[in-house]
Design an enzyme around this catalytic site. Sequence first.
Site, short mmCIF file in Angstrom:
data_model
loop_
_atom_site.label_atom_id
_atom_site.label_comp_id
_atom_site.label_asym_id
_atom_site.label_seq_id
_atom_site.Cartn_x
_atom_site.Cartn_y
_atom_site.Cartn_z
CG ASP A 22 -1.61 -1.31 1.47
OD1 ASP A 22 -1.99 -1.97 0.49
OD2 ASP A 22 -1.75 -1.70 2.64
CG ASN A 165 -15.40 -8.42 0.79
OD1 ASN A 165 -15.68 -9.08 -0.20
ND2 ASN A 165 -15.16 -8.98 1.96
CD GLU A 202 -8.58 -3.31 -1.01
OE1 GLU A 202 -9.32 -3.50 -0.01
OE2 GLU A 202 -7.53 -3.96 -1.21
CG HIS A 266 -3.32 0.05 -1.75
ND1 HIS A 266 -4.30 -0.37 -0.89
CD2 HIS A 266 -3.07 1.35 -1.42
CE1 HIS A 266 -4.62 0.61 -0.07
NE2 HIS A 266 -3.88 1.67 -0.38
NE ARG A 300 0.28 -7.16 0.56
CZ ARG A 300 -0.83 -6.65 1.10
NH1 ARG A 300 -1.82 -6.26 0.32
NH2 ARG A 300 -0.94 -6.52 2.41
#
Length: 327
Positions: A22, A165, A202, A266, A300
Amino acid sequence: MKRPPIAQQSPYSNPLVLQRADPWIYKHTDGYYYFTGSVPEYDRIELRRSLTLNGLAEAEPVVCWRKHEIGKMSANIWAPEIHYVSGKWYIYFAAAWTSETQQGIFDHRMYVLENSSANPLEGAWEEKGQIVTDWESFSLDATSFVHEGVHYLVWAQNDPAIEGNSNLYIAPMSNPWTLGGKQVLLSKPEYPWERIGYKVNEGAAVVRHGGRIFISYSGSATDHNYCMGLLWADENSDLLDPASWSKAAEPVFVSDEEHGQYGPGHNCFTFAEDDKTDVLVYHARSYKEIDGDSLYDPNRHARAKTFVWDEHGMPVFGRPLPDTHSR
């Protein structure tokens, strides 16, 4: 979906910053790039800065806030973003909670920190509290931007009345931690590529170009199916009117077997050192198979690549670049 050509060489080392999902980079008027992202332990918020993007790899991280021991903001600290608004620094982040008898470690809400120092790696961060939305439910990934004098928040939230979600919402703000109007639904997971594993929209990020405002976002589970979608609106339109926004029917940035890159998403946007070239910052793994829950796989890594705009004024992100070294 037609494949873009082989990716161009990048001036940036990839991975850029190891084990930071992120990723968020803000280039300030002082010439520094300020970087933050989710740490694998999900227990704190770190900041670092550098005068170059590649320099972020070795920049010394500073812990500016740690999770509470119990209660609100005590579990799973996710996706911090640093913004500079009206002379002060703000960090938006999501956090869950624990108590002596219960755990809500995936029951996230959005919170804000404030710092009035010139350098946000110094000085005290004050907790401004939770961003209160139209209903109490799972919410995360707040980002903000100012347009025509209006401060907007874009975020992901679960609507109990909508299957899935999280969806994307936008609302005006009365100050950097308070919504100033009703929230408006921008996008919900409707295409198959947004609904693999989980029904997710998201990780929104905003970029402007050619008279339009673009919002990228991520969809599906956080494994190799994770990918990026795109919304856009005319900059002169009513950004709080859902009809002002268009949505790409296909993902705009996806896993690449040939380049060994999986689950890119992200993202955020910044400029290169020349202040002209657009740069896409995102996370991705260098392997496909994951042991256990993908959320707890630490690899990540934050990555960066330049991108261009086509003759229609749309962003062309190309393909995730292969690793250039094995730091």
